[in-house]
Design a protein around this motif. Structure first.
Motif, PDB file in Angstrom:
ATOM      1  N   LEU A 125      -0.898  -6.326  -8.898  1.00 24.63           N
ATOM      2  CA  LEU A 125      -0.448  -4.779  -9.124  1.00 24.63           C
ATOM      3  C   LEU A 125      -1.173  -3.600  -8.095  1.00 24.63           C
ATOM      4  O   LEU A 125      -0.083  -2.999  -8.166  1.00 24.63           O
ATOM      5  N   ILE A 126      -1.909  -4.331  -8.086  1.00 20.08           N
ATOM      6  CA  ILE A 126      -2.171  -3.745  -5.762  1.00 20.08           C
ATOM      7  C   ILE A 126      -1.352  -3.815  -5.326  1.00 20.08           C
ATOM      8  O   ILE A 126      -1.141  -3.146  -4.732  1.00 20.08           O
ATOM      9  N   PHE A 127      -1.273  -5.115  -5.498  1.00 22.30           N
ATOM     10  CA  PHE A 127      -0.205  -5.321  -4.177  1.00 22.30           C
ATOM     11  C   PHE A 127       1.743  -4.431  -4.192  1.00 22.30           C
ATOM     12  O   PHE A 127       1.559  -4.432  -3.441  1.00 22.30           O
ATOM     13  N   LEU A 128       1.669  -5.311  -5.593  1.00 22.68           N
ATOM     14  CA  LEU A 128       2.518  -4.126  -5.897  1.00 22.68           C
ATOM     15  C   LEU A 128       3.202  -3.158  -5.323  1.00 22.68           C
ATOM     16  O   LEU A 128       4.156  -2.559  -4.939  1.00 22.68           O
ATOM     17  N   GLY A 129       2.112  -1.911  -5.797  1.00 25.90           N
ATOM     18  CA  GLY A 129       1.735  -0.629  -5.681  1.00 25.90           C
ATOM     19  C   GLY A 129       1.734  -0.557  -3.994  1.00 25.90           C
ATOM     20  O   GLY A 129       2.610  -0.016  -3.398  1.00 25.90           O
ATOM     21  N   GLY A 130       1.284  -1.345  -3.736  1.00 25.52           N
ATOM     22  CA  GLY A 130       1.627  -0.794  -2.071  1.00 25.52           C
ATOM     23  C   GLY A 130       3.114  -1.175  -1.270  1.00 25.52           C
ATOM     24  O   GLY A 130       3.756  -1.077  -0.788  1.00 25.52           O
ATOM     25  N   THR A 156      -9.041  -5.851  -2.277  1.00 23.73           N
ATOM     26  CA  THR A 156      -8.024  -6.571  -1.978  1.00 23.73           C
ATOM     27  C   THR A 156      -6.737  -5.018  -1.809  1.00 23.73           C
ATOM     28  O   THR A 156      -6.301  -5.052  -1.080  1.00 23.73           O
ATOM     29  N   ILE A 157      -7.401  -4.135  -1.973  1.00 25.44           N
ATOM     30  CA  ILE A 157      -6.632  -2.501  -0.613  1.00 25.44           C
ATOM     31  C   ILE A 157      -6.927  -3.216   0.577  1.00 25.44           C
ATOM     32  O   ILE A 157      -5.693  -2.858   1.334  1.00 25.44           O
ATOM     33  N   SER A 158      -7.868  -3.793   0.708  1.00 24.60           N
ATOM     34  CA  SER A 158      -8.321  -3.501   2.291  1.00 24.60           C
ATOM     35  C   SER A 158      -7.172  -4.763   2.729  1.00 24.60           C
ATOM     36  O   SER A 158      -6.993  -5.053   3.957  1.00 24.60           O
ATOM     37  N   MET A 159      -6.459  -5.816   1.744  1.00 25.46           N
ATOM     38  CA  MET A 159      -5.973  -6.645   2.118  1.00 25.46           C
ATOM     39  C   MET A 159      -4.136  -6.269   2.191  1.00 25.46           C
ATOM     40  O   MET A 159      -3.618  -6.050   4.100  1.00 25.46           O
TER      41      MET A 159
END
Length: 345
Positions: A69-74, A154-157
């Motif tokens: 979900l973090i990737f999707l948010g990005g 994950t946010i760092s990625m």
């Protein structure tokens, strides 16, 4: 001579050395309606998708799902900002008919829009590849990723993906490639040429995009096959895999949309400089419109294909199968089950 090997006559700024406004070129594909419709439809869609993702993130207890979900948010934030930045500039031009040379005599504004086009174009493709890698590890190598891995990693990625796309977008300012005003004068983009550093940048942009799609296709295919084997194997009842199915369905659809919308543009940018076949203005605008469509379609994947909807479809399918497999005297009971069927929250 400039960094791209092109002459600058009468000290003409680089971004106006190939095309110089005002233009009389105004075909239907360059109509303001396209930019307006894309922006009006895309911005609310991405905003709704972001709200859906935030609510899903707060409800989830799954570590792997929270990473996804973090990737999707990005990706949603990237699509939203891409439409907002480029759409506002393009629509402003069609409304005010400003002259780029008077407004931006030193090409700063044109370079900014060119960088925005490259940055917001590559980011979704790179994020799609990063999500494919994350799902591949989560499904095929679940023990390789610690369950206690912080979400900050994950946010760092995601930030790293933005950094890589930003570095590529900055290359024309260092002399590798160049940004130019494009007909009908409403936008700027890098020069597609078979000469000098413009050739190098065209190859970098197209190869990075195509490699991202290829990585997504390869890893997603392996992940889907593995997930099917696990779901249909002997251990299929050990734990619910609804969220894993949801994530893979969303990821596959994101990959398909990216492939359909971006491959024609990327392949054209790869083939044209190598073969020295020029890209016409109509072709370039058409391929750009296709690529922009992905920013409108992506958010509806998150809105429509969430776990509750997939669970409803699965339950309805399974109940229908149960109805038709039962004897006539058992059908009323099965139909009652179908009428009262509700998806789990």
């Amino acid at each position: 001579m400039n960094a791209s090997g092109l002459p600058l006559a009468n000290n003409t700024p680089l971004c106006y050395s190939i095309n110089s406004p005002p233009f009389k070129y105004n075909p239907p594909i360059a109509s303001a309606y396209y930019s307006t419709i894309f922006t009006i439809l895309g911005l609310p869609s991405n905003l709704i998708a972001f709200i859906v993702l935030v609510k899903a993130f707060r409800r989830t207890n799954s570590c792997s799902r929270s990473f996804f979900l973090i990737f999707l948010g990005g990706l949603v934030v990237t699509d939203f900002m891409g439409l907002l930045v480029t759409g506002s500039i393009t629509i402003s031009f069609h409304v005010t008919k400003f002259n780029w040379r008077n407004l931006d005599p030193y090409c700063h504004f044109c370079n900014f829009m060119g960088m925005s086009m490259v940055f917001y174009g590559l980011c979704p493709l790179l994020l799609g590849a990063a999500m494919a890698v994350e799902r591949f590890i989560g499904i095929n190598r679940p023990f390789a990723r610690s369950a206690k891995m912080p979400k900050g990693r994950t946010i760092s990625m995601v930030l790293m993906v933005w950094f890589i796309a930003g570095c590529i977008a900055l290359l024309p300012l260092t002399g590798i490639g160049s940004y130019h005003i494009q007909k009908p004068g409403s936008w700027c983009f890098f020069l597609i040429s078979s000469k000098g550093n413009d050739l190098i940048f065209s190859l970098i942009f197209s190869l990075v995009g195509l490699m991202s799609i290829a990585v997504s296709f390869l890893l997603n295919t392996v992940s889907v096959v593995t997930l099917i084997k696990v779901c249909c194997g002997q251990d299929r009842s050990q734990r619910s895999r609804d969220h894993e199915v949801e994530m893979m369905v969303q990821l596959i659809l994101i990959m398909l949309i990216a492939s359909i919308c971006w491959c024609p543009l990327l392949i054209k940018f790869l083939v044209s400089p190598v073969t020295s076949v020029a890209v016409s203005e109509d072709e370039l605008l058409f391929f750009i419109r296709m690529a922009t469509c992905s920013q409108m379609f992506d958010p509806w994947i998150y809105i429509i294909f969430n776990v509750s909807q997939l669970r409803r479809v699965k339950n309805l399918y399974c109940t229908n199968c149960a109805v038709w497999s039962r004897t006539p005297d058992q059908i009323p009971t099965a139909m009652a089950t179908l009428r009262h069927l509700e998806p789990n929250p």
